[in-house]
Design an enzyme around this catalytic site. Sequence first.
Site, short mmCIF file in Angstrom:
data_model
loop_
_atom_site.label_atom_id
_atom_site.label_comp_id
_atom_site.label_asym_id
_atom_site.label_seq_id
_atom_site.Cartn_x
_atom_site.Cartn_y
_atom_site.Cartn_z
N SER A 41 5.19 9.11 11.80
CA SER A 41 6.38 9.11 10.93
C SER A 41 7.01 10.49 11.04
O SER A 41 6.32 11.46 11.45
CB SER A 41 5.94 8.86 9.49
OG SER A 41 6.97 9.15 8.57
N TYR A 58 0.37 9.98 2.08
CA TYR A 58 1.09 9.51 3.28
C TYR A 58 1.34 10.67 4.24
O TYR A 58 1.09 10.58 5.44
CB TYR A 58 2.40 8.85 2.85
CG TYR A 58 3.16 8.13 3.93
CD1 TYR A 58 2.89 6.80 4.24
CD2 TYR A 58 4.18 8.76 4.64
CE1 TYR A 58 3.59 6.12 5.23
CE2 TYR A 58 4.89 8.10 5.63
CZ TYR A 58 4.60 6.78 5.92
OH TYR A 58 5.31 6.13 6.90
#
Length: 264
Positions: free
Chosen positions: A145, A158
């Site tokens: 990401s 995350y």
Amino acid sequence: MLRPLDGRTALVTGSTSGIGLGLARRLAEAGAHVMLNGFGDRAEIEAERRRIETEYGVRALYSDADMRDREAIAHMVAGAEEAFGSVDILVNNAGIQHVAPVEDFPPDKWDAIVAINLSSSFYTTRAALPGMRRRGWGRIVNIASAHGLVASPFKAAYVAAKHGLVGLTKTVGLETAEDANITCNAICPGYVRTPLVDGQIRDQARAHGLSEEDVIRDVILAAQPNKRFVTIEELGALLLFLCSDNALSFNGAALPIDGGWTAR
Ligand code: NAD
């Protein structure tokens, strides 16, 4: 007509929805047999599996392995190797999100995010790599990401897991560097409109009393300079490139595809 991945086999974790499903379909369209994985309605998953087989003329299998369960992961990889004869392309895509200030972050969410978004890729890689080395061909593509490269507040687990996944990518890239046809890279997307992001849009709209359109413009895409979502088609094209011979010098790389987010 010969397709670029005819005869290849692929395993995509978290491929019953969103990016993973789109990438599995793209690999199948290019000729690869695919193993799907993830949660969801069994009848819908079975219908999708059959659609892939009939649309693209490849074999499609499904594993319900939970990416928090290391034994189930090993079993899934062994099952794919047994059924297909190999796992040539491993796409580590399964992921979940939770948004909370670090001091309120639920420990169970931390554990689940680290297990699914990071540790599962270690377990799939260690299971699939020996076969790749034996056959002399392999591609490991980790779906990290933009949050594998930069942070945002309230996403401690995350961001930590995705940075960890970029670190794992670099290490495996180095360890496979002398295997002529094996590479390991990470794709680092900005925001893609999937069920995972739809959930964040709804939560943020509720939390801030904003419309969903305002949340998309002012919150979700605030960091993304081009102000548009990355598309699954763009991610599929990058994945196919990484599977090609022209990408053999990409190894251990973390490739941003984020509309300029991480250029700041
Ligand atoms: P999604 O929620 O649509 O799909 C997630 C998939 O993971 C589903 O198939 C789900 O069943 C599966 N999954 C969840 N928990 C699992 C578990 N314990 N075991 C096995 N499978 C499990 O999400 P998405 O947006 O398509 O995200 C896919 C990946 O892309 C994630 O790793 C995410 O972090 C990453 N990513 C997404 C975006 C985005 O904007 N959507 C941006 C950058 C990176």
